[in-house]
Design a protein around this motif. Structure first.
Motif, PDB file in Angstrom:
ATOM      1  N   PRO B 134      43.195  -9.782  68.699  1.00 13.82           N
ATOM      2  CA  PRO B 134      43.901  -8.494  68.243  1.00 13.82           C
ATOM      3  C   PRO B 134      45.185  -8.669  67.370  1.00 13.82           C
ATOM      4  N   LYS B 135      45.501  -7.983  66.379  1.00  9.99           N
ATOM      5  CA  LYS B 135      46.610  -7.838  65.785  1.00  9.99           C
ATOM      6  C   LYS B 135      47.658  -7.619  66.649  1.00  9.99           C
ATOM      7  N   LEU B 136      48.795  -8.071  66.200  1.00 15.31           N
ATOM      8  CA  LEU B 136      50.035  -7.683  67.119  1.00 15.31           C
ATOM      9  C   LEU B 136      50.525  -6.140  66.812  1.00 15.31           C
ATOM     10  N   PRO B 137      51.191  -5.557  67.509  1.00 15.63           N
ATOM     11  CA  PRO B 137      51.687  -4.340  67.148  1.00 15.63           C
ATOM     12  C   PRO B 137      52.690  -4.393  65.875  1.00 15.63           C
ATOM     13  N   LYS B 138      52.728  -3.565  64.956  1.00 12.11           N
ATOM     14  CA  LYS B 138      53.710  -3.325  63.908  1.00 12.11           C
ATOM     15  C   LYS B 138      55.113  -3.623  64.370  1.00 12.11           C
ATOM     16  N   GLU B 139      55.630  -3.178  65.328  1.00 11.94           N
ATOM     17  CA  GLU B 139      56.777  -3.474  65.637  1.00 11.94           C
ATOM     18  C   GLU B 139      57.273  -5.055  65.754  1.00 11.94           C
ATOM     19  N   ILE B 140      56.300  -5.637  66.134  1.00 12.07           N
ATOM     20  CA  ILE B 140      56.434  -7.293  66.190  1.00 12.07           C
ATOM     21  C   ILE B 140      56.185  -8.059  65.091  1.00 12.07           C
ATOM     22  N   THR B 141      54.891  -7.570  64.292  1.00 17.96           N
ATOM     23  CA  THR B 141      54.712  -8.104  62.924  1.00 17.96           C
ATOM     24  C   THR B 141      55.743  -8.002  62.028  1.00 17.96           C
ATOM     25  N   GLU B 142      56.517  -6.889  62.236  1.00 22.10           N
ATOM     26  CA  GLU B 142      57.900  -6.704  61.162  1.00 22.10           C
ATOM     27  C   GLU B 142      58.858  -7.980  61.617  1.00 22.10           C
ATOM     28  N   ILE B 143      58.957  -8.376  62.945  1.00 22.27           N
ATOM     29  CA  ILE B 143      59.805  -9.501  63.275  1.00 22.27           C
ATOM     30  C   ILE B 143      59.312 -10.693  62.711  1.00 22.27           C
ATOM     31  N   GLN B 144      57.898 -10.948  62.720  1.00 21.53           N
ATOM     32  CA  GLN B 144      57.321 -12.126  62.352  1.00 21.53           C
ATOM     33  C   GLN B 144      57.422 -12.146  60.690  1.00 21.53           C
ATOM     34  N   ASN B 145      57.057 -11.138  60.326  1.00 24.34           N
ATOM     35  CA  ASN B 145      57.386 -10.997  58.469  1.00 24.34           C
ATOM     36  C   ASN B 145      58.577 -11.248  58.055  1.00 24.34           C
ATOM     37  N   SER B 146      59.788 -10.824  58.810  1.00 26.74           N
ATOM     38  CA  SER B 146      61.055 -11.092  58.568  1.00 26.74           C
ATOM     39  C   SER B 146      61.459 -12.603  58.428  1.00 26.74           C
ATOM     40  N   GLY B 147      60.795 -13.360  59.167  1.00 22.86           N
ATOM     41  CA  GLY B 147      60.918 -14.821  59.253  1.00 22.86           C
ATOM     42  C   GLY B 147      61.502 -15.062  60.861  1.00 22.86           C
ATOM     43  N   GLY B 148      61.430 -14.087  61.773  1.00 27.47           N
ATOM     44  CA  GLY B 148      62.045 -14.416  63.064  1.00 27.47           C
ATOM     45  C   GLY B 148      62.952 -13.407  63.420  1.00 27.47           C
ATOM     46  N   LEU B 149      63.323 -13.033  64.779  1.00 29.23           N
ATOM     47  CA  LEU B 149      64.329 -12.083  65.396  1.00 29.23           C
ATOM     48  C   LEU B 149      65.668 -12.105  64.434  1.00 29.23           C
ATOM     49  N   LEU B 150      66.266 -13.267  64.557  1.00 28.88           N
ATOM     50  CA  LEU B 150      67.440 -13.355  63.976  1.00 28.88           C
ATOM     51  C   LEU B 150      67.783 -12.871  62.479  1.00 28.88           C
ATOM     52  N   GLU B 151      66.589 -13.322  61.713  1.00 33.22           N
ATOM     53  CA  GLU B 151      66.553 -12.760  60.385  1.00 33.22           C
ATOM     54  C   GLU B 151      66.266 -11.179  60.230  1.00 33.22           C
ATOM     55  N   TYR B 152      65.422 -10.787  61.070  1.00 31.28           N
ATOM     56  CA  TYR B 152      65.054  -9.189  61.264  1.00 31.28           C
ATOM     57  C   TYR B 152      66.521  -8.690  61.714  1.00 31.28           C
ATOM     58  N   THR B 153      67.375  -9.131  62.565  1.00 31.90           N
ATOM     59  CA  THR B 153      68.496  -8.327  62.955  1.00 31.90           C
ATOM     60  C   THR B 153      69.599  -8.507  61.750  1.00 31.90           C
ATOM     61  N   ARG B 154      69.578  -9.697  60.982  1.00 29.72           N
ATOM     62  CA  ARG B 154      70.461  -9.757  59.802  1.00 29.72           C
ATOM     63  C   ARG B 154      70.221  -8.811  58.995  1.00 29.72           C
ATOM     64  N   ILE B 155      68.818  -8.257  58.339  1.00 27.96           N
ATOM     65  CA  ILE B 155      68.401  -7.735  57.680  1.00 27.96           C
ATOM     66  C   ILE B 155      69.121  -6.214  57.995  1.00 27.96           C
ATOM     67  N   LYS B 156      68.621  -5.770  59.540  1.00 30.52           N
ATOM     68  CA  LYS B 156      69.053  -4.538  59.745  1.00 30.52           C
ATOM     69  C   LYS B 156      70.655  -4.189  59.745  1.00 30.52           C
ATOM     70  N   LEU B 157      71.436  -5.493  60.079  1.00 34.80           N
ATOM     71  CA  LEU B 157      72.779  -5.337  60.284  1.00 34.80           C
ATOM     72  C   LEU B 157      73.344  -4.843  58.533  1.00 34.80           C
ATOM     73  N   LYS B 158      72.801  -5.654  57.854  1.00 33.12           N
ATOM     74  CA  LYS B 158      73.254  -5.731  56.445  1.00 33.12           C
ATOM     75  C   LYS B 158      73.021  -4.106  55.847  1.00 33.12           C
ATOM     76  N   LYS B 159      71.959  -3.487  56.141  1.00 28.76           N
ATOM     77  CA  LYS B 159      71.386  -2.395  55.763  1.00 28.76           C
ATOM     78  C   LYS B 159      72.476  -1.303  56.608  1.00 28.76           C
ATOM     79  N   LYS B 160      72.751  -1.537  57.893  1.00 25.12           N
ATOM     80  CA  LYS B 160      73.604  -0.810  58.352  1.00 25.12           C
ATOM     81  C   LYS B 160      75.238  -0.576  57.919  1.00 25.12           C
ATOM     82  N   ASN B 161      75.510  -1.876  57.727  1.00 25.02           N
ATOM     83  CA  ASN B 161      76.897  -1.944  57.072  1.00 25.02           C
ATOM     84  C   ASN B 161      77.364  -1.922  55.732  1.00 25.02           C
ATOM     85  N   LYS B 162      76.230  -1.292  54.867  1.00 27.09           N
ATOM     86  CA  LYS B 162      76.043  -1.257  53.500  1.00 27.09           C
ATOM     87  C   LYS B 162      77.157  -0.019  53.073  1.00 27.09           C
TER      88      LYS B 162
END
Lengths: 421, 162
Positions: B134-162
């Motif tokens: 089975p494919k992983l849930p979309k919340e998790i594939t988003e983390i994987q597609n970002s290149g891992g959790l830290l990259e995912y968090t970095r992108i989120k923080l960048k957006k938030k602090n724009k």
């Protein structure tokens, strides 16, 4: 819809209405626990810390306990970097070397409260269910992300209900109970699940419950919890936290569980987990007489005052076998002081025990009591994996403090009921 | 491509001994000790693209991400197991190491079969038989597609602090 404990907590923390097993929710925990691994965690996010700072200085709890006092220049430098981080970001909840084992501190200092959610980058974070907290382990990278963002995802677990009835016999303890359960359920039998303990739990003290919930992860559980009762409320009162400071979460009566197990506590015998897995559990009688070279009483599983008291009762006026080393480690400085005041430490030292500073000590094989090839150790810890105590050719047996204490006197594995009855 | 085969309950001490947890944190420090107490040939002979096939409860025990970092760094293409322990599973998502839970596949695998793994389609092939996972849930594939959790968090923080 009737809900389990885990479902209720995750509904509360995610603000989602339709909570069902396997759903993914976003949560912000009340606290994030990290220990010596904080150094590696902050190293991952140095740039982001400089740029954005941390999400909250009240959320982190940092306890230095894994390799204390520092064993090498590298571990000393890790501790130094953590102290600098704590100072720079004004972290409120920091416990330096010497306070005790992180899980003991979280409960003893009142961070773990009924109905709260705590995550920690240590697998035994599941311990706080002893006081009705939902708590579970995560990895270092996730802890780093939480430090920055304050949130993460959790999958709603299925729940398992364990019903306990009657009382334990003399010479049989919480440790024997949880070993018996893990032996039956297996090391993977509760994978991804929340475990709830129900029934005659009133007979079990918070120390007993702590020992039991601490080992939830040894059967794969996400969290493990005793629902709050008078014993919990009484304990929290004793550490200065009244009922108005927390919001108790109970499971609903008709909640759905994927499995249920019944245990009659009065039928449980002293148990022991044999090498090299925690579910390789046998009655102590089956391997009685096996010679050991090291005995260890301590860790987040069994380093509390009630454990040291049991050991002191057995060792009082006796000497340990000349063929063994007995290592004893109080789980916190408060427990150590209490044991000093009660004369327990004197009794233990006179019997031949070595007392170590409050920390993780030899449990993870980094220092202070590493084993040699061919040696056998009987320990009150929670893991007996191959190599766990620093040597892959040594054997670790897990048992209650009473079994370890009597075995230290005899120099071989011995059933404590023989001396206690 | 080599297949490394292991049994049930491969724990974190077997994957990376606890005694090194506070002395090794980078991939270069970790790799020589990977699976040290389980299979001494592993760290010497493992190659990019190799697969690990294991039984139940792979990665049980401690919160220890060093083995995940190390296995990702040596180029393990995937770990296929009957089941995984949850902290190891989360750590693998966070580092982008591919884990596949497929008890049917593990039971059917004889040890000598050649296998094909198609991560995009979610299929593992033994000889001619397909096993889908089975494919992983979309919340998790988003983390994987970002290149891992830290990259995912970095992108989120960048957006938030724009």
């Amino acid at each position: 819809m009737e809900m389990t404990f885990a479902e209720k907590i995750l509904a509360k923390y995610s603000d989602e209405k339709n909570i069902v097993p396997n759903k993914i929710v976003n949560v912000t925990p009340d606290h994030l626990l990290t220990h010596d691994n904080t150094a590696a965690i902050i190293q991952k996010i140095q740039n982001e810390l400089d740029k954005y700072g941390i999400y909250s200085n009240k959320m982190p709890i940092i306890v230095l306990d894994h390799v204390i006092p520092a064993a090498t220049e590298k571990t000393a430098l890790n501790h130094k970097k953590i102290r600098e981080f704590v100072k720079e970001f004004k972290i409120k909840n920091f416990f330096d070397v010497g306070f005790g084992i992180c899980h003991q501190i979280v409960i003893e200092k009142g961070f773990a409260l009924p109905g709260k959610l705590i995550l920690g980058s240590d697998s035994h974070t599941c311990s706080y269910g002893a006081v009705g907290t939902f708590s579970t382990g995560i990895d270092r990278t996730e802890a780093a992300s939480l430090l920055l963002s304050g949130e993460t995802w959790l999958k709603v677990p299925n729940s398992i209900k364990i019903n306990l009835k009657n009382k334990l016999q003399k010479g049989v303890y919480a440790k024997d109970t949880i070993l018996k359960i893990i032996g039956d359920i297996s090391a993977s039998g509760a994978n991804y699940c929340s475990i709830e303990f129900h029934g005659d739990v009133n007979e079990l003290t918070i120390d007993d419950r702590f020992t039991i919930t601490n080992m939830g992860v040894e059967m794969g559980a996400k969290n493990s919890v005793f629902l709050v009762d008078d014993v919990t409320i009484g304990y929290l009162n004793s550490i200065g936290i009244s009922k108005s400071n927390y919001d108790i979460t109970y499971a609903d009566k008709q909640a759905l569980y994927i499995k249920e197990f019944d245990y009659d506590l009065s039928h449980i015998e002293p148990m022991i987990a044999c090498p090299h897995s925690v579910d390789n559990v046998k009655p102590v009688d089956e391997i009685e007489g096996l010679e050991i070279q090291q005995c260890f009483i301590g860790t987040c599983t069994n380093g509390r005052i009630s454990d040291l008291k049991i050991a002191a009762e057995i060792l009082n006026g006796k000497k340990i076998s000349k063929n063994v080393r007995l290592i004893i480690l109080p789980a916190s400085i408060d427990i150590y002081e209490n044991a000093l005041n009660l004369g327990i430490i004197k009794t233990l030292v006179k019997s031949g025990a070595i007392i170590l500073p409050p920390g993780c000590g030899p449990c993870l094989g980094a220092h202070q009591g590493v084993l040699a090839p061919g040696e056998k150790c009987i320990s009150t810890a929670n893991r007996n994996f191959k190599g766990r105590m620093g040597c892959k050719d040594a054997e670790i047996y897990l048992a209650s403090p009473a079994t370890v204490a009597i075995s230290a006197i005899k120099g071989k594995i011995t059933n404590p009921k023989e001396v206690l009855l | 491509m080599k297949i490394w085969r292991y049994g049930d309950n491969v724990n974190t001490d077997m994957l990376f001994p606890g005694k090194y947890t506070y002395s090794c944190s980078t991939a270069d420090e970790i790799i020589p000790h990977l699976l040290e107490d389980l299979d001494s040939s592993f760290s010497k002979d493992v190659k990019k693209g190799d697969i690990i096939i294991a039984g139940k409860n792979f990665g049980c025990g401690s919160s220890r991400e060093q083995p995940v970092i190390g296995l990702k760094a040596v180029g393990i293409k995937a770990i296929i197991a009957e089941s995984f322990a949850r902290i190891f599973y989360r750590a693998s998502i966070n580092q982008g190491l591919v884990l596949i839970e497929s008890p049917d596949f593990v039971k059917a695998f004889s040890g000598n079969d050649s296998i094909e793994l198609n991560l995009i389609k979610g299929i593992i092939k033994i000889n001619k038989k397909n096993f889908s996972f089975p494919k992983l849930p979309k919340e998790i594939t988003e983390i994987q597609n970002s290149g891992g959790l830290l990259e995912y968090t970095r992108i989120k923080l960048k957006k938030k602090n724009k």
